[in-house]
Design a protein around this motif. Structure first.
Motif, mmCIF file in Angstrom:
data_model
loop_
_atom_site.group_PDB
_atom_site.id
_atom_site.type_symbol
_atom_site.label_atom_id
_atom_site.label_comp_id
_atom_site.label_asym_id
_atom_site.label_seq_id
_atom_site.Cartn_x
_atom_site.Cartn_y
_atom_site.Cartn_z
ATOM 1 N N ARG A 159 122.273 2.067 5.702
ATOM 2 C CA ARG A 159 122.538 1.128 4.906
ATOM 3 C C ARG A 159 123.984 0.226 4.994
ATOM 4 N NH1 ARG A 159 125.088 -0.612 -0.214
ATOM 5 N NH2 ARG A 159 123.793 -1.757 -1.540
ATOM 6 N N SER A 198 126.270 -3.533 4.193
ATOM 7 C CA SER A 198 126.487 -4.858 3.409
ATOM 8 C C SER A 198 126.560 -5.860 4.323
ATOM 9 C CB SER A 198 127.606 -4.193 2.573
ATOM 10 O OG SER A 198 127.508 -3.172 1.761
ATOM 11 N N TYR A 249 117.721 -5.461 11.314
ATOM 12 C CA TYR A 249 118.344 -5.094 9.700
ATOM 13 C C TYR A 249 117.540 -6.111 8.799
ATOM 14 C CZ TYR A 249 122.235 -3.407 12.393
ATOM 15 O OH TYR A 249 123.103 -2.757 13.023
ATOM 16 N N ALA A 286 122.718 -5.896 0.480
ATOM 17 C CA ALA A 286 122.306 -4.799 1.168
ATOM 18 C C ALA A 286 121.343 -5.056 2.259
ATOM 19 C CB ALA A 286 121.791 -3.808 0.195
ATOM 20 N N TYR A 288 119.278 -2.837 5.577
ATOM 21 C CA TYR A 288 119.007 -1.557 6.016
ATOM 22 C C TYR A 288 118.334 -1.732 7.616
ATOM 23 C CZ TYR A 288 119.011 -0.625 1.035
ATOM 24 O OH TYR A 288 119.083 -0.272 -0.158
#
Length: 115
Positions: free
Chosen positions: A3, A5, A15, A39, A41
């Motif tokens: 994860r 930011s 991502y 967020a 991933y």
């Protein structure tokens, strides 16, 4: 690390922002768009293709439990709702803030004047 930011410097890869559905492809080292509350991933497209059916299977497996929970809620409201409404009426003092009667007060019936 799985994860990341927004605003974070990352290596190359794909991502995903699941809340908006955006896919960001980073070719070299770059900064992810957005603020620190966004967020992302890191997952390959093949990973997303594998996770999609798995989440669908999980949802389908949970449907019977969701149905049972809805039925229990409905039966609880039907059986205890009337009793709670009766108790609530006994406790209430008649004020209903969501209702407005703009017609004024009712006038008492006056006997017609005799002439």
């Amino acid at each position: 690390m799985f994860r990341y930011s927004g605003g974070e410097r990352v290596k190359r890869g794909t991502y995903w922002n699941f809340s908006t559905g955006k896919r960001i492809r980073i070719v070299n080292h770059d900064v992810l768009p957005g603020d620190s509350g966004t967020a992302y991933y890191k997952l390959s497209p093949i990973g997303i293709l594998v996770l999609g059916p798995l989440f669908g299977l999980l949802y389908a497996a949970m449907l019977p439990f969701i149905g049972l929970a809805m039925m229990a809620k409905m039966l609880g409201q039907k059986s205890f709702g009337r009793a709670a409404e009766t108790v609530g009426r006994g406790i209430s003092f008649g004020w209903r803030p969501g209702e407005a009667y703009l017609g004024g007060k009712k006038k008492k019936d006056r006997p017609e004047e005799k002439q």
